[in-house]
Design a protein around this motif. Structure first.
Motif, PDB file in Angstrom:
ATOM      1  N   ALA A  67       0.900  -1.237  -0.067  1.00 21.22           N
ATOM      2  CA  ALA A  67       0.029  -0.061  -0.056  1.00 21.22           C
ATOM      3  C   ALA A  67       0.964   1.281   0.039  1.00 21.22           C
ATOM      4  CB  ALA A  67      -1.024   0.028   1.404  1.00 21.22           C
ATOM      5  N   LEU A  68       1.987   1.012   0.616  1.00 20.14           N
ATOM      6  CA  LEU A  68       2.689   2.326   0.818  1.00 20.14           C
ATOM      7  C   LEU A  68       4.004   2.516  -0.094  1.00 20.14           C
ATOM      8  CD1 LEU A  68       2.904   2.548   4.750  1.00 20.14           C
ATOM      9  CD2 LEU A  68       1.143   3.526   3.158  1.00 20.14           C
ATOM     10  N   GLN A  69       4.543   1.586  -0.557  1.00 17.11           N
ATOM     11  CA  GLN A  69       5.792   1.591  -1.126  1.00 17.11           C
ATOM     12  C   GLN A  69       5.958   0.907  -2.371  1.00 17.11           C
ATOM     13  OE1 GLN A  69       7.507   0.071   2.910  1.00 17.11           O
ATOM     14  NE2 GLN A  69       9.089   1.204   2.085  1.00 17.11           N
ATOM     15  N   TYR A  70       5.053  -0.069  -2.752  1.00 16.19           N
ATOM     16  CA  TYR A  70       5.396  -0.701  -4.081  1.00 16.19           C
ATOM     17  C   TYR A  70       4.838   0.152  -5.250  1.00 16.19           C
ATOM     18  CZ  TYR A  70       4.252  -4.233  -7.480  1.00 16.19           C
ATOM     19  OH  TYR A  70       4.278  -5.071  -8.747  1.00 16.19           O
ATOM     20  N   ARG A  71       5.984   0.086  -6.213  1.00 18.95           N
ATOM     21  CA  ARG A  71       5.699   1.047  -7.331  1.00 18.95           C
ATOM     22  C   ARG A  71       4.829   0.179  -8.422  1.00 18.95           C
ATOM     23  NH1 ARG A  71       6.447   6.156  -6.759  1.00 18.95           N
ATOM     24  NH2 ARG A  71       7.872   6.452  -4.907  1.00 18.95           N
ATOM     25  N   LEU A  72       3.986   0.971  -8.925  1.00 15.75           N
ATOM     26  CA  LEU A  72       2.824   0.209 -10.020  1.00 15.75           C
ATOM     27  C   LEU A  72       3.640   0.492 -11.194  1.00 15.75           C
ATOM     28  CD1 LEU A  72      -0.152   1.504  -8.434  1.00 15.75           C
ATOM     29  CD2 LEU A  72       0.455  -0.950  -8.161  1.00 15.75           C
ATOM     30  N   ALA A  73       3.023   0.066 -12.349  1.00 17.56           N
ATOM     31  CA  ALA A  73       3.504  -0.028 -13.716  1.00 17.56           C
ATOM     32  C   ALA A  73       3.797   1.509 -14.111  1.00 17.56           C
ATOM     33  CB  ALA A  73       2.698  -0.812 -14.777  1.00 17.56           C
ATOM     34  N   GLY A  74       3.091   2.406 -13.871  1.00 15.27           N
ATOM     35  CA  GLY A  74       3.223   3.746 -14.249  1.00 15.27           C
ATOM     36  C   GLY A  74       4.185   4.717 -13.194  1.00 15.27           C
ATOM     37  N   TRP A 101       3.128   9.185   4.414  1.00 12.73           N
ATOM     38  CA  TRP A 101       3.475   7.823   4.814  1.00 12.73           C
ATOM     39  C   TRP A 101       4.338   6.945   3.815  1.00 12.73           C
ATOM     40  CZ3 TRP A 101      -2.351   6.335   6.435  1.00 12.73           C
ATOM     41  CH2 TRP A 101      -2.612   6.924   7.625  1.00 12.73           C
ATOM     42  N   ARG A 102       4.834   7.538   2.571  1.00 12.33           N
ATOM     43  CA  ARG A 102       5.606   6.685   1.698  1.00 12.33           C
ATOM     44  C   ARG A 102       7.032   6.668   2.414  1.00 12.33           C
ATOM     45  NH1 ARG A 102       4.483  10.832  -3.011  1.00 12.33           N
ATOM     46  NH2 ARG A 102       4.514  12.056  -1.531  1.00 12.33           N
ATOM     47  N   ASP A 103       7.196   7.650   3.265  1.00  4.89           N
ATOM     48  CA  ASP A 103       8.677   7.443   3.891  1.00  4.89           C
ATOM     49  C   ASP A 103       8.629   6.614   5.170  1.00  4.89           C
ATOM     50  OD1 ASP A 103      10.981   8.197   4.620  1.00  4.89           O
ATOM     51  OD2 ASP A 103      10.601  10.090   5.557  1.00  4.89           O
ATOM     52  N   VAL A 104       8.838   5.359   4.713  1.00  5.21           N
ATOM     53  CA  VAL A 104       8.563   4.033   5.884  1.00  5.21           C
ATOM     54  C   VAL A 104      10.207   3.981   6.581  1.00  5.21           C
ATOM     55  CG1 VAL A 104       8.187   1.895   6.393  1.00  5.21           C
ATOM     56  CG2 VAL A 104       6.883   3.090   4.822  1.00  5.21           C
ATOM     57  N   VAL A 105      10.028   3.940   7.701  1.00  2.00           N
ATOM     58  CA  VAL A 105      11.309   3.522   8.612  1.00  2.00           C
ATOM     59  C   VAL A 105      11.020   2.166   9.115  1.00  2.00           C
ATOM     60  CG1 VAL A 105      13.066   4.135  10.618  1.00  2.00           C
ATOM     61  CG2 VAL A 105      12.082   5.875   8.932  1.00  2.00           C
ATOM     62  N   GLU A 106      12.219   1.203   8.683  1.00  2.00           N
ATOM     63  CA  GLU A 106      11.926  -0.138   9.189  1.00  2.00           C
ATOM     64  C   GLU A 106      13.365  -0.262  10.037  1.00  2.00           C
ATOM     65  OE1 GLU A 106      10.745  -3.467   6.630  1.00  2.00           O
ATOM     66  OE2 GLU A 106      10.667  -2.007   4.796  1.00  2.00           O
ATOM     67  N   GLY A 107      12.797  -0.483  11.275  1.00  2.00           N
ATOM     68  CA  GLY A 107      13.944  -0.396  12.061  1.00  2.00           C
ATOM     69  C   GLY A 107      13.943  -1.603  13.190  1.00  2.00           C
ATOM     70  N   ILE A 108      15.072  -1.651  13.977  1.00  2.00           N
ATOM     71  CA  ILE A 108      15.097  -2.614  15.255  1.00  2.00           C
ATOM     72  C   ILE A 108      15.286  -1.570  16.469  1.00  2.00           C
ATOM     73  CG2 ILE A 108      16.485  -4.277  16.603  1.00  2.00           C
ATOM     74  CD1 ILE A 108      17.320  -5.522  13.730  1.00  2.00           C
ATOM     75  N   PHE A 109      14.437  -1.270  17.300  1.00  2.00           N
ATOM     76  CA  PHE A 109      14.286  -0.034  18.359  1.00  2.00           C
ATOM     77  C   PHE A 109      14.423  -0.694  19.459  1.00  2.00           C
ATOM     78  CE2 PHE A 109      11.766   0.844  14.532  1.00  2.00           C
ATOM     79  CZ  PHE A 109      12.174   2.310  14.383  1.00  2.00           C
ATOM     80  N   GLU A 110      15.422   0.081  20.387  1.00  2.00           N
ATOM     81  CA  GLU A 110      15.334  -0.022  21.723  1.00  2.00           C
ATOM     82  C   GLU A 110      14.425   1.032  22.540  1.00  2.00           C
ATOM     83  OE1 GLU A 110      18.503  -0.709  25.307  1.00  2.00           O
ATOM     84  OE2 GLU A 110      19.185   0.314  23.555  1.00  2.00           O
ATOM     85  N   PRO A 156       5.852   8.871   9.044  1.00  2.00           N
ATOM     86  CA  PRO A 156       5.893  10.159   9.659  1.00  2.00           C
ATOM     87  C   PRO A 156       4.358  10.316   9.733  1.00  2.00           C
ATOM     88  CG  PRO A 156       7.555  10.265   7.650  1.00  2.00           C
ATOM     89  CD  PRO A 156       6.665   8.961   7.893  1.00  2.00           C
ATOM     90  N   LEU A 157       4.015  11.000  11.106  1.00  2.00           N
ATOM     91  CA  LEU A 157       2.514  11.396  11.321  1.00  2.00           C
ATOM     92  C   LEU A 157       1.967  12.457  10.370  1.00  2.00           C
ATOM     93  CD1 LEU A 157      -0.184  11.051  12.630  1.00  2.00           C
ATOM     94  CD2 LEU A 157       0.778  12.671  14.287  1.00  2.00           C
ATOM     95  N   THR A 167       3.028   1.494  11.694  1.00  2.00           N
ATOM     96  CA  THR A 167       2.356   1.065  10.378  1.00  2.00           C
ATOM     97  C   THR A 167       2.696  -0.495  10.572  1.00  2.00           C
ATOM     98  OG1 THR A 167       1.801   1.339   8.156  1.00  2.00           O
ATOM     99  CG2 THR A 167       4.066   1.802   8.958  1.00  2.00           C
ATOM    100  N   GLY A 168       1.527  -1.175  10.332  1.00  2.00           N
ATOM    101  CA  GLY A 168       1.976  -2.754  10.394  1.00  2.00           C
ATOM    102  C   GLY A 168       1.978  -3.354  11.695  1.00  2.00           C
ATOM    103  N   ASN A 169       2.859  -4.494  11.792  1.00  2.00           N
ATOM    104  CA  ASN A 169       2.907  -5.450  13.044  1.00  2.00           C
ATOM    105  C   ASN A 169       3.969  -4.900  13.728  1.00  2.00           C
ATOM    106  OD1 ASN A 169       2.238  -7.998  14.290  1.00  2.00           O
ATOM    107  ND2 ASN A 169       4.393  -8.437  13.837  1.00  2.00           N
ATOM    108  N   LEU A 170       3.933  -5.018  15.194  1.00  2.00           N
ATOM    109  CA  LEU A 170       4.608  -4.528  16.247  1.00  2.00           C
ATOM    110  C   LEU A 170       5.302  -6.042  17.014  1.00  2.00           C
ATOM    111  CD1 LEU A 170       5.766  -2.101  18.200  1.00  2.00           C
ATOM    112  CD2 LEU A 170       3.997  -2.416  19.513  1.00  2.00           C
ATOM    113  N   ALA A 171       6.390  -6.309  16.630  1.00  2.00           N
ATOM    114  CA  ALA A 171       7.030  -7.290  17.250  1.00  2.00           C
ATOM    115  C   ALA A 171       7.899  -6.959  18.348  1.00  2.00           C
ATOM    116  CB  ALA A 171       7.859  -8.138  16.264  1.00  2.00           C
TER     117      ALA A 171
END
Length: 404
Positions: A67-74, A101-110, A156-157, A167-171
């Motif tokens: 929904a947020l990052q995948y680039r479609l054909a165009g 929301w396109r600016d996603v941060v995927e991290g391992i956080f303390e 970002p909010l 956004t998404g799952n919280l492990a």
């Protein structure tokens, strides 16, 4: 390093957090609609193939990424199409929020702190601190405790705030998992050095470290490119890392030097070649100004080809050059290096390879590289050395102590 205080007042942040839940639900429903069904199903199938199964957390993250990052054909994203087509149109602040929301941060956080509205999380990857909210409210954050770790995607909010949103799952992971998660963080940074772009200080440090390592390499060997057998390459890298260690330890007092020897990686760890190079005839070891340390299998054969274009009659040499040219993991820098070493012979080699008698490197070479290695031109260069923040370094040292 921490972001500045948000310029948007807390009541406005609270309103956007609350509103984000409804809009995220609309966006996910839009992404799962019939218009995108085939493409989303393919993404879910790929995720299932990687894991051997598809659990709920992976499905949630796959849909979120789609929904947020995948680039479609165009070239657009699903969230961009949702914002453009939503009726009635969104107010300006909600439109800006979703596009942010396109600016996603995927991290391992303390986890540093948790209150009833947000959690303060330190990302081990980019060494930045984020104040993170959840559109599910306190119940989504209450399982977090200071000192724990979490792997999560955040966005970002709103561009006018310094607030972030889960956004998404919280492990979540207990504090005792820090050393293992530090190893995962290093692997992620190695695979995705573009994460450095979020932290200009780490990026600057990476370039400085790379310049120092290259200067030491040239000081020791008199060049920044070696062509060796795998055994020789391993010996030279061991010699190089011993040289580096001696220089570093010489600047420390006895106690600090002893600790560095005890807790730092061994020479065997530092000098080990990648397994796929150990059966090569030769290895090209390049300590490049921009790309840092690079290793290339059978580089000697290609160097011999450019030194004597008559070897183009050996189809194996041309086949290997073609593989270098078509392999996206091989940097354009490597081809340029071969040309720079033997500039008078480049035209003859590429004419034989491409079967184009009029080809000249001066006129056609760069266009050839841009066509065959397009992905290397899509972003700014990054240092080949990925520095880590202070906390991640501490966790890595604790892992080495436990291992030994």
């Amino acid at each position: 390093m921490e972001h500045n205080d948000s310029p948007m007042a807390p009541p406005q942040i609270d309103r956007l957090v609350a509103r984000s839940g409804d809009l995220k639900g609309e966006l996910v429903a839009f992404a799962q609609g019939p218009r995108y069904a085939r493409r989303l199903e393919a993404r879910l199938d790929d995720a299932a193939d990687r894991l051997g199964h598809l659990d709920e957390a992976t499905a949630v993250e796959t849909i979120d990424h789609f929904a947020l990052q995948y680039r479609l054909a165009g070239g657009s994203t699903v969230v961009e199409q949702f914002v453009a087509q939503r009726r009635p149109p969104l107010p300006d602040d909600e439109r800006a929020m979703l596009l942010g929301w396109r600016d996603v941060v995927e991290g391992i956080f303390e986890v540093q702190h948790v209150d009833r509205s947000a959690a303060t999380l330190h990302n081990l990857l980019d060494d930045l601190v984020y104040r993170v909210h959840s559109n599910m409210g306190w119940r989504a954050l209450k399982k977090l405790r200071k000192g724990m770790f979490t792997a999560v995607r955040i966005v970002p909010l709103h561009p006018d705030t310094d607030a972030w949103l889960i956004t998404g799952n919280l492990a979540t992971y207990p504090r005792g998992y820090g050393a293992e998660l530090a190893q995962a963080a290093v692997q992620t940074l190695t695979a995705h050095p573009q994460l450095l772009r979020r932290n200009p200080e780490l990026l600057r440090k990476g370039w400085e470290m790379q310049a120092e390592t290259r200067a030491d390499f040239i000081e020791l060997f008199g060049t920044d490119l070696l062509i060796l057998t795998p055994g020789e390459a391993q010996d030279r890298m061991r010699e190089y890392h011993r040289h580096r260690q001696e220089k570093i330890l010489a600047d420390l007092d006895d106690k600090a030097a002893a600790k560095a020897r005890r807790e730092g990686p061994s020479l065997d760890e530092l000098s080990a070649l990648p397994e796929d190079l150990r059966d090569a005839d030769t290895v090209g070891v390049i300590c490049d100004e921009t790309e840092g340390f690079c290793y290339y299998a059978d580089f000697g054969r290609l160097d011999a080809l450019f030194a004597d274009p008559a070897l183009a009659r050996d189809r194996a040499s041309l086949t290997q050059l073609r593989e270098y040219l078509n392999d996206d993991s091989v940097s354009p820098m490597v081809i340029r290096r071969l040309v720079q070493r033997h500039p008078d012979n480049a035209d003859a080699v590429f004419r034989a390879l491409l079967r184009k008698p009029a080809f000249t490197w001066e006129q056609d070479g760069e266009e050839l590289l841009r066509r065959r290695k397009k992905s290397h031109y899509d972003h700014e260069p990054l240092p080949g050395i990925t520095p880590v923040g202070t906390r991640l370094a501490e966790l890595l040292r604790s892992q080495r102590r436990r291992t030994r």
